[in-house]
Design an enzyme around this catalytic site. Sequence first.
Site, mmCIF file in Angstrom:
data_model
loop_
_atom_site.group_PDB
_atom_site.id
_atom_site.type_symbol
_atom_site.label_atom_id
_atom_site.label_comp_id
_atom_site.label_asym_id
_atom_site.label_seq_id
_atom_site.Cartn_x
_atom_site.Cartn_y
_atom_site.Cartn_z
ATOM 1 N N ASP A 35 30.651 16.949 42.320
ATOM 2 C CA ASP A 35 31.980 16.965 41.497
ATOM 3 C C ASP A 35 32.002 18.514 40.673
ATOM 4 O OD1 ASP A 35 33.831 16.388 39.584
ATOM 5 O OD2 ASP A 35 32.898 14.650 38.729
ATOM 6 N N HIS B 187 35.080 17.430 37.088
ATOM 7 C CA HIS B 187 34.976 16.654 35.708
ATOM 8 C C HIS B 187 33.794 17.575 35.180
ATOM 9 C CE1 HIS B 187 36.490 13.441 38.128
ATOM 10 N NE2 HIS B 187 37.062 13.367 36.971
ATOM 11 N N SER C 243 41.462 11.040 34.871
ATOM 12 C CA SER C 243 39.901 11.054 34.587
ATOM 13 C C SER C 243 39.344 12.210 33.722
ATOM 14 C CB SER C 243 39.129 10.922 35.717
ATOM 15 O OG SER C 243 39.475 11.919 36.791
#
Length: 625
Positions: A589, A592, A346
């Site tokens: 998160d 990312h 990702s």
Amino acid sequence: MADSAKYLPVGGAIPPSDFKTFFSFLKTRTTVALGYGFMLAFVAFTVFLALSPSPNASSPWFTNIFTSTSTSSSPTSSNSHFSPLFSFFSPSTTSFPLPPSPSIPQTNLTSRSANSTSQLPSTMEDSSEPVSLVNQTLSSGNSSKDPLPSFNHTVISSSTAPKLSNLTADSPVKPPVVQSHEQTSGESGVAASLKANRTTIAAPPPEILVALPPRKAPADTPPQNISSALKSNSPVNTSPGKSSDYRSSLAKKPSNGTSTRQKDDLMESLMNCDFFDGEWVKDDSYPLYGFCDLVDEQFKCIRNGRPDKDYQKYKWKPKGCTLPRLDGHRMLDLLRGKRLVFVGDSLNRNMWESLVCILRNSAKDKRKVYEANGRVHFRGEAFYSFIFEDYKFSIEFFVSPFLVREWEVTDKKGTKKETLRLDLVTRASDQYKDADIIIFNTGHWWTHEKTSRGKDYYQEGSHVYEELDVLEAFRRAITTWSRWVDANINPSKSLVFFRGYSASHFSGGQWNSGGQCDNETEPIKNEKYLREYPPKMMVLEKVLKHMKTHVTYLNITRMTDFRKDGHPSMYRKQKLSPAERRSPHMFQDCSHWCLPGVPDTWNEILYAELLLRQHRNQHQQQNRQ
């Protein structure tokens, strides 16, 4: 006496005979000598005025009698003594061929220089007609406390000169024809005594010095060239109909030779530069694009409520060079007709979405940029592809978090369990092996609990290891990948990149145990707070060194370690679950990156690599010829 009285005019007028008597004294020797002396003095004074330089070309004879202006002399002005005479009899039509002189570097203009010649970075085509030079006077303001010399600029006239287009430094130029179109202006103070002539010629091979009559200029006119006058909006007085073409010539870009040299210098600096050793610097010209509706929700930090935007205003600055800003239009041309593929986890999706947004923002018709299957969400599927129809290329993403195949086996009890085949690449590999550019990555999934523990998880052939160290498992997986690349990818057709590990910044836990980063609003500034280089990336570098196929390693680990401020943190989505609403700080998160943000810089480095590749190919083709 009677005869003379007979002819006496009425009214008592003097008779002619008396005039003769009156002028009879001129016949004496003394009087004749005085007359000749007066005539010689008058002739000498007249010659003196004729041979003296006049401050005004329009009145070369008697101006010096009535003005107190003095002209500073220099060795280079001695050839101008007769110019007032010539300009008096033929002020605007005198033409003469100028003899060639040795090429001289551009003269620095100081208060001591009386005549100077400089070259303009304008361009022009070769022509059989002589170049016309027209006197122009610059008028601009200056403080009276600091009077500086003013200069007459002889510039290219567009009426007789050819168009200014593509002259290089080696282009021939015919001897110019000088035309004096003078415009008078006021003069006062010390500046009048510091006047100098300046002839500006558009890049002839030999530089030509032209002696022109001095011009009067206001005492408050500073020395400057015409290009600087245009930049400062200072008025430039020219003959009617001649200024527009000249201004447009100055507005043109540098000649092809200059831009080529600049490009070569840039490429040379990039070839000798370590892109990944540097620092983040604030740059308000960033980000490269604004809101992009193609970005996944988890990367839309501002839309999800993040209050600060400073994390978007940083540029990566290597120590040894300056990365070129990613020009979306140029990159679209570089990718025209090609196929660019991202393969990985990702974090590679993060980079893929960044590049899609950058290039879509630069596309002429954004309606012709679309996902091949009409998808608008990019999670859950194994493959995505954006088509840039006008440029006939695609940017694709293949989901492969380990680069080797995820597998299932049945144990002795008949229960299926997941394993990781360290000896097989993913099934989709045949779909992208012929792509023009392929960017691989892996790393984050090797930190999860199952892979870290390594118990009953790693498999080779039919053998499942009861326990295997994660670093050894990573080495075997990367070795399998490298062998597939060497066996299946044609290095003469495809460029292969491997993007390194992207740093995470969880504090107080991990991604699944309450780790946080929402309070971080600035990058790390002191390198001593950076973490050690990941052992897995050391393993990767060793494998890359032994490969037959050249793989460009995008080592972003250190540059991302600085950016603890760039993660979505708690701003990863808008609609929170009940548990997330109760404890939003517990679900963050910190792996990312927000978009626009840090992955845009990864694509700027990719852009620099593509420019270098193009530069090398062009030089190789030239050498073959």
